[in-house]
Motif scaffolding. Structure first.
Motif, PDB file in Angstrom:
ATOM      1  N   ASP A 284     -12.870   5.930  -1.317  1.00  0.00           N
ATOM      2  CA  ASP A 284     -13.764   5.110  -2.153  1.00  0.00           C
ATOM      3  C   ASP A 284     -13.311   5.049  -3.611  1.00  0.00           C
ATOM      4  O   ASP A 284     -13.834   4.252  -4.394  1.00  0.00           O
ATOM      5  N   LEU A 285     -12.380   5.927  -3.997  1.00  0.00           N
ATOM      6  CA  LEU A 285     -12.044   6.054  -5.427  1.00  0.00           C
ATOM      7  C   LEU A 285     -11.668   4.733  -6.099  1.00  0.00           C
ATOM      8  O   LEU A 285     -12.236   4.402  -7.147  1.00  0.00           O
ATOM      9  N   PRO A 286     -10.720   3.975  -5.519  1.00  0.00           N
ATOM     10  CA  PRO A 286     -10.333   2.741  -6.232  1.00  0.00           C
ATOM     11  C   PRO A 286     -11.526   1.805  -6.443  1.00  0.00           C
ATOM     12  O   PRO A 286     -11.689   1.240  -7.524  1.00  0.00           O
ATOM     13  N   ARG A 287     -12.370   1.682  -5.427  1.00  0.00           N
ATOM     14  CA  ARG A 287     -13.529   0.793  -5.564  1.00  0.00           C
ATOM     15  C   ARG A 287     -14.504   1.330  -6.616  1.00  0.00           C
ATOM     16  O   ARG A 287     -14.971   0.587  -7.492  1.00  0.00           O
TER      17      ARG A 287
ATOM     18  N   ASP B 135      -4.537   5.805   1.054  1.00  0.00           N
ATOM     19  CA  ASP B 135      -3.768   4.561   0.917  1.00  0.00           C
ATOM     20  C   ASP B 135      -4.321   3.844  -0.291  1.00  0.00           C
ATOM     21  O   ASP B 135      -5.475   3.404  -0.277  1.00  0.00           O
ATOM     22  N   TYR B 136      -3.512   3.724  -1.322  1.00  0.00           N
ATOM     23  CA  TYR B 136      -4.059   3.136  -2.540  1.00  0.00           C
ATOM     24  C   TYR B 136      -3.788   1.647  -2.620  1.00  0.00           C
ATOM     25  O   TYR B 136      -2.655   1.193  -2.488  1.00  0.00           O
TER      26      TYR B 136
ATOM     27  N   ILE C  68      -6.980   7.677  -9.334  1.00  0.00           N
ATOM     28  CA  ILE C  68      -7.869   7.494 -10.489  1.00  0.00           C
ATOM     29  C   ILE C  68      -7.063   7.037 -11.700  1.00  0.00           C
ATOM     30  O   ILE C  68      -7.423   6.060 -12.373  1.00  0.00           O
ATOM     31  N   ILE C  69      -5.959   7.727 -11.963  1.00  0.00           N
ATOM     32  CA  ILE C  69      -5.161   7.382 -13.145  1.00  0.00           C
ATOM     33  C   ILE C  69      -4.553   5.982 -12.992  1.00  0.00           C
ATOM     34  O   ILE C  69      -4.550   5.192 -13.937  1.00  0.00           O
ATOM     35  N   ASN C  70      -4.084   5.654 -11.790  1.00  0.00           N
ATOM     36  CA  ASN C  70      -3.578   4.288 -11.575  1.00  0.00           C
ATOM     37  C   ASN C  70      -4.661   3.258 -11.876  1.00  0.00           C
ATOM     38  O   ASN C  70      -4.406   2.225 -12.501  1.00  0.00           O
ATOM     39  N   SER C  71      -5.857   3.559 -11.434  1.00  0.00           N
ATOM     40  CA  SER C  71      -6.954   2.625 -11.677  1.00  0.00           C
ATOM     41  C   SER C  71      -7.234   2.499 -13.171  1.00  0.00           C
ATOM     42  O   SER C  71      -7.518   1.406 -13.664  1.00  0.00           O
ATOM     43  N   LEU C  72      -7.143   3.614 -13.885  1.00  0.00           N
ATOM     44  CA  LEU C  72      -7.371   3.561 -15.330  1.00  0.00           C
ATOM     45  C   LEU C  72      -6.320   2.666 -15.991  1.00  0.00           C
ATOM     46  O   LEU C  72      -6.632   1.859 -16.876  1.00  0.00           O
ATOM     47  N   ILE C  73      -5.075   2.819 -15.557  1.00  0.00           N
ATOM     48  CA  ILE C  73      -4.016   1.982 -16.133  1.00  0.00           C
ATOM     49  C   ILE C  73      -4.312   0.507 -15.831  1.00  0.00           C
ATOM     50  O   ILE C  73      -4.205  -0.355 -16.701  1.00  0.00           O
ATOM     51  N   ASN C  74      -4.751   0.236 -14.612  1.00  0.00           N
ATOM     52  CA  ASN C  74      -5.106  -1.146 -14.259  1.00  0.00           C
ATOM     53  C   ASN C  74      -6.238  -1.682 -15.118  1.00  0.00           C
ATOM     54  O   ASN C  74      -6.315  -2.883 -15.374  1.00  0.00           O
ATOM     55  N   GLU C  75      -7.120  -0.803 -15.539  1.00  0.00           N
ATOM     56  CA  GLU C  75      -8.235  -1.242 -16.385  1.00  0.00           C
ATOM     57  C   GLU C  75      -7.813  -1.360 -17.850  1.00  0.00           C
ATOM     58  O   GLU C  75      -8.629  -1.679 -18.710  1.00  0.00           O
ATOM     59  N   GLY C  76      -6.575  -1.047 -18.142  1.00  0.00           N
ATOM     60  CA  GLY C  76      -6.108  -1.174 -19.521  1.00  0.00           C
ATOM     61  C   GLY C  76      -6.458   0.012 -20.404  1.00  0.00           C
ATOM     62  O   GLY C  76      -6.437  -0.084 -21.637  1.00  0.00           O
ATOM     63  N   VAL C  77      -6.760   1.137 -19.791  1.00  0.00           N
ATOM     64  CA  VAL C  77      -7.113   2.324 -20.580  1.00  0.00           C
ATOM     65  C   VAL C  77      -5.857   2.886 -21.239  1.00  0.00           C
ATOM     66  O   VAL C  77      -4.831   3.066 -20.580  1.00  0.00           O
ATOM     67  N   ASP C  78      -5.931   3.139 -22.547  1.00  0.00           N
ATOM     68  CA  ASP C  78      -4.760   3.715 -23.211  1.00  0.00           C
ATOM     69  C   ASP C  78      -5.033   5.074 -23.841  1.00  0.00           C
ATOM     70  O   ASP C  78      -4.116   5.728 -24.325  1.00  0.00           O
ATOM     71  N   VAL C  79      -6.287   5.481 -23.822  1.00  0.00           N
ATOM     72  CA  VAL C  79      -6.596   6.798 -24.380  1.00  0.00           C
ATOM     73  C   VAL C  79      -7.764   7.430 -23.630  1.00  0.00           C
ATOM     74  O   VAL C  79      -8.691   6.746 -23.196  1.00  0.00           O
ATOM     75  N   ILE C  80      -7.640   8.744 -23.448  1.00  0.00           N
ATOM     76  CA  ILE C  80      -8.708   9.512 -22.789  1.00  0.00           C
ATOM     77  C   ILE C  80      -9.071  10.672 -23.707  1.00  0.00           C
ATOM     78  O   ILE C  80      -8.187  11.315 -24.275  1.00  0.00           O
ATOM     79  N   PHE C  81     -10.356  10.938 -23.846  1.00  0.00           N
ATOM     80  CA  PHE C  81     -10.821  12.087 -24.622  1.00  0.00           C
ATOM     81  C   PHE C  81     -11.352  13.132 -23.649  1.00  0.00           C
ATOM     82  O   PHE C  81     -11.981  12.774 -22.648  1.00  0.00           O
ATOM     83  N   GLY C  82     -11.121  14.407 -23.937  1.00  0.00           N
ATOM     84  CA  GLY C  82     -11.690  15.389 -23.028  1.00  0.00           C
ATOM     85  C   GLY C  82     -11.180  16.796 -23.212  1.00  0.00           C
ATOM     86  O   GLY C  82     -10.491  17.117 -24.195  1.00  0.00           O
TER      87      GLY C  82
ATOM     88  N   MET D 225       0.828  -1.204   0.000  1.00  0.00           N
ATOM     89  CA  MET D 225       0.000   0.000   0.000  1.00  0.00           C
ATOM     90  C   MET D 225       0.864   1.256   0.000  1.00  0.00           C
ATOM     91  O   MET D 225       1.881   1.303   0.678  1.00  0.00           O
ATOM     92  N   SER D 226       0.434   2.253  -0.783  1.00  0.00           N
ATOM     93  CA  SER D 226       1.236   3.466  -0.851  1.00  0.00           C
ATOM     94  C   SER D 226       0.306   4.663  -0.722  1.00  0.00           C
ATOM     95  O   SER D 226      -0.861   4.585  -1.068  1.00  0.00           O
ATOM     96  N   LYS D 227       0.849   5.739  -0.219  1.00  0.00           N
ATOM     97  CA  LYS D 227       0.028   6.955  -0.093  1.00  0.00           C
ATOM     98  C   LYS D 227       0.144   7.782  -1.375  1.00  0.00           C
ATOM     99  O   LYS D 227       1.241   8.161  -1.784  1.00  0.00           O
ATOM    100  N   ILE D 228      -0.992   8.016  -1.999  1.00  0.00           N
ATOM    101  CA  ILE D 228      -1.004   8.852  -3.207  1.00  0.00           C
ATOM    102  C   ILE D 228      -2.231   9.754  -3.163  1.00  0.00           C
ATOM    103  O   ILE D 228      -3.162   9.508  -2.401  1.00  0.00           O
ATOM    104  N   ILE D 229      -2.244  10.765  -4.017  1.00  0.00           N
ATOM    105  CA  ILE D 229      -3.427  11.639  -4.019  1.00  0.00           C
ATOM    106  C   ILE D 229      -4.544  11.015  -4.860  1.00  0.00           C
ATOM    107  O   ILE D 229      -4.298  10.145  -5.703  1.00  0.00           O
ATOM    108  N   GLY D 230      -5.745  11.500  -4.612  1.00  0.00           N
ATOM    109  CA  GLY D 230      -6.919  10.953  -5.293  1.00  0.00           C
ATOM    110  C   GLY D 230      -6.769  10.934  -6.806  1.00  0.00           C
ATOM    111  O   GLY D 230      -7.111   9.939  -7.463  1.00  0.00           O
ATOM    112  N   ALA D 231      -6.256  12.033  -7.375  1.00  0.00           N
ATOM    113  CA  ALA D 231      -6.111  12.109  -8.834  1.00  0.00           C
ATOM    114  C   ALA D 231      -5.204  10.989  -9.336  1.00  0.00           C
ATOM    115  O   ALA D 231      -5.488  10.347 -10.357  1.00  0.00           O
TER     116      ALA D 231
END
Ligand SMILES: Cc1ncc(C[n+]2csc(CCOP(=O)(O)OP(=O)(O)O)c2C)c(N)n1
Ligand SMILES: [Mg+2]
Lengths: 558, 161
Positions: free
Chosen positions: A137-140, A171-172, A10-24, A1-7
């Motif tokens: 709650d972010l990771p969940r 704690d992520y 979110i991005i770590n979770s996106l990488i875990n989900e296999g996201v490779d592109v974001i539009f916005g 477990m590591s301490k990171i900020i919410g933002a």
């Protein structure tokens, strides 16, 4: 477990989900997220020019790749600009996760600058949505969102993230499992029901398969083909289902419904068994429900139980994932003797083919046929909404799933071009054609900048009739040619110059004899978007047509 | 036909709006709605009274089930169940009518929970029809205010012998 900020979480979770592109598009309440994106080479960020464009891009990406699209926008106007795109995706069951910024938690409810009740606004147009009130709650929540969006009947999920939540340290730990007790999609069809359905199919004399977007969403195109090959049942498709079954096959009847082929509508009308697979008896298909396919027994295979019995009474429903259900059904179905039924249908095909008059003035149908020839059916084709959309559905022969992008449920003008960009981002090895009306294109043309900046292989074909053509057609046929509020030609831009001003290539075809030439040129250009302005017959109408709410008895044809 | 539907939902903010929104968006009838905690802290129970033909009621049940935060939907109409509503009725009175009202209250096994020179406030519990019957009877005395909870219900259990 590591301490990171919410933002970062979110991005770590996106990488875990296999996201490779974001539009916005960024803004004040999502700057922490963009600050993390700055250091995340694993994820490509595509900067759009309007949030609606971003959502349609994510949609086009998702439809062609099968992976959930991802969007990040800011609070308030950024969030409200996504609404049309989200509803569009919701109506067509497209997986995507939208992250919206929100004002900081203590400011919620104060009418703060750029505050909007985003979860309130999007509640009826998302499969599910969240307002994050605890950074832990972010990771969940991100994990749940990706699970919900792409399982069962897919649909957009929105996560609203207050500014301060993005900056809090947590704690992520990426959750391994999730359990959502109220969400358990049913995948396996009921075995006895499948047995029963197989028997009914085997006994039928005049069966028709009515296949929809669900077949593509479930990746069941192979299974559908196998079922048809084995049983010799003819197939008609909804707009969103095109490509699941090859239209080059003699058993294909093309599209059904309001602008479907004469013979597909006739076959549905005369059949004794209608096998609906992954479609939902939309009113653009049924017209007058009382007179729709009046003498047939209905089988309905769908993952969403609410679709069953909603419009048409179904004698044999199967709730489940289409791929899995068909896999179990195929071995139980044997070859039917459909010879005389098929002979009747082929007779109708000969008597009432799709047709148009060839002319010096460019006919839109001819352009679509030519695009088919040039791409050999191998391109990804997007449409916007209007007459051009129907001509694409009628005249392009789709042979592969996930090659047509069209706004079916919502009928969103302006969908096609950004969707094509999203498809090009997700499929760098493919040619993508965005076939658009002159009206529709102007609803999201700002994304030319996005396409040029990413050097995408998008060919924009504007079917320029100088009108909001589909509305003009209704006024022509049902309102005594009183053309009210439909004229664009008096002030359309010079589309060629417009393209050039963005750094794209602009071409024009003014006569039928130019069509080959410009398409050839367009195909030779790579990695720069090309726009072709096709000056088409202004008052060409789409036929056949079953007027809204009517039945096959009142079909209008040439 | 009238249906009483009991819905177990996640005890989270917004769930109530989701369900209310579903009814208005789909044009379902919402004749009564009540919400409260259950024996489990993380779960709330909503009781909804609606009406419609079989096709509509089937859609109501399915659409409710489709909501992610809905854990369970039980259409109690199809089962033996106990249903109750509570109402507070403030009715006008004077020295002449007071005893007549009190007699009616007794017959209905209702209670008087507040009294003033010109009003009586009555608490009544029962099936919706009983509550309505009492209100109807009291009407000509002059009803000042009514507060009703809407129906709540639970499935009946039988002792097996
Ligand atoms: C956002 C939006 N606004 C209005 C409409 C109504 N509408 C349907 S088709 C159409 C005309 C489309 O014109 P164009 O894009 O030029 O296509 P054409 O029909 O001429 O091929 C309109 C206005 C719509 N579908 N979407
Ligand atoms: Mg037009």
């Amino acid at each position: 477990m590591s301490k990171i900020i919410g933002a970062q979480a979110i991005i770590n979770s996106l990488i875990n989900e296999g996201v490779d592109v974001i539009f916005g598009i960024p803004g004040g309440t999502v700057i922490p997220l963009f600050d993390v994106i700055y250091d995340t080479p694993e994820i490509k960020f595509i900067l759009c020019r309007h949030e609606q464009g971003a959502v349609h891009m994510a949609d086009g990406y998702a439809r062609t790749t099968g992976k959930a699209g991802v969007v990040i926008v800011t609070s308030g106007p950024g969030a409200t600009n996504t609404v049309t795109g989200i509803l569009n995706a919701y109506m067509d069951s497209i997986p995507m996760v939208i992250f919206t910024g929100q004002v900081a938690l203590p400011q919620i409810g104060n009418d703060s600058f750029q505050e909007a009740d985003t979860v309130g606004i999007t509640r009826p147009i998302t499969k599910h949505n969240y307002l994050v009130t605890d950074a832990n709650d972010l990771p969940r929540i991100v994990k749940e969102a990706f699970h919900i969006t792409s399982t069962g009947r897919p649909g957009p999920v929105l996560i609203d993230i207050p500014f301060d939540i993005q900056r809090l340290e947590i704690d992520y730990e990426c959750p391994k499992n999730i359990s959502i007790r109220g969400y358990n999609p049913k995948y396996e069809g009921h075995p006895q029901q499948i047995e029963r359905v197989a028997n009914v199919i085997t006994k039928s004399k005049r069966p028709v398969i009515y296949s929809g977007g669900g077949v593509i969403l479930s990746n069941a195109s192979e299974e559908l083909r196998e079922l048809v090959r084995k049983s010799q049942i003819p197939v008609t498709s909804t707009l969103l289902g095109l490509g699941a079954f090859p239209e080059t096959d003699t058993l294909s009847l093309g599209m059904l419904g309001m602008h479907g082929t004469w013979y597909s509508n006739k076959a549905v009308q005369e059949c004794d068994l209608l096998i609906c697979i992954g479609a939902r008896f939309d009113n653009r298909i049924t017209g007058n429900v009382q007179k729709f396919s009046p003498n047939s027994i209905k089988i309905h295979i769908d993952i969403d139980p609410t679709n069953i019995g909603k419009v048409v009474e179904t004698k044999y429903p199967i709730v489940g994932d289409i791929k899995r259900v068909l896999k179990k059904l195929i071995p139980k179905v044997s070859k039917l003797d459909t010879k005389s039924w098929l002979k009747t249908i082929y007779g109708w095909k000969m008597e009432h083919p799709l047709k148009y008059e060839h002319n010096d003035v460019i006919k839109p149908q001819y352009v679509i046929e030519k695009i088919y020839e040039f791409t050999k059916g191998d391109a990804i084709i997007s449409t916007s909404v209007g007459q051009h959309q129907m001509w694409v559905a009628q005249y392009y022969k789709f042979t592969k799933p996930r090659t047509l992008l069209s706004s079916g449920g919502l009928g969103t003008m302006g969908y096609g071009f950004p969707a094509a960009i999203g498809a090009a981002v997700g499929n760098p090895d493919k040619v993508v054609f965005s076939i658009s009306g002159d009206g529709s294109f102007q609803m999201n043309l700002q994304e030319l900048a996005t396409a040029v900046r990413s050097g995408l292989n998008v060919k924009v074909c504007i079917m320029n009739n100088g009108y909001l053509g589909m509305v003009r057609q209704w006024q022509d046929l049902f309102y005594n040619k009183r053309y009210s509020g439909v004229e664009l030609k008096d002030c359309n831009p010079d589309f060629v110059k417009l393209a050039e001003s963005y750094g794209a290539v602009g071409l024009r075809a003014e006569n039928t004899s130019d069509v080959d030439e410009v398409l050839k040129k367009a195909m030779e250009i790579n990695n720069i978007p090309v726009l072709i302005d096709f000056k088409i017959e202004e008052e060409e109408n789409v036929y056949p047509m079953i007027p809204a709410g009517r039945s096959m008895d009142e079909i209008m044809d040439r | 036909m009238r249906h009483t539907i009991s819905i177990l939902v996640e005890n989270k903010s917004g769930v109530f709006t989701r369900i209310g929104g579903l009814f208005s968006a789909r044009g379902f009838n919402l004749d009564g709605i009540s919400v409260g905690p259950t024996e489990d802290n993380s779960v709330s129970r909503l009781t909804i009274v609606t009406h419609g033909n079989d096709k509509i009621i089937e859609q109501v049940n399915k659409q409710l089930n489709k909501l992610i935060e809905v854990i369970k939907v039980i259409d109690l109409t199809l089962e033996d169940h106990v249903e109750r509503e509570l109402a507070l009725i403030k009715v006008s009175c004077n020295s002449e009518t007071r005893s007549e009202i009190m007699q009616i209250v007794n017959i209905f096994r209702a209670n008087i929970v507040d009294i003033s020179a010109r009003t009586l406030t009555i608490e009544v519990t029962g099936i919706v029809d009983k509550v309505q019957a009492l209100i109807n009877l009291l009407r000509h005395f002059g009803i000042r205010e009514v507060a009703r909870t809407g129906a709540i219900a639970l499935k009946r259990e039988y002792e097996r012998t």
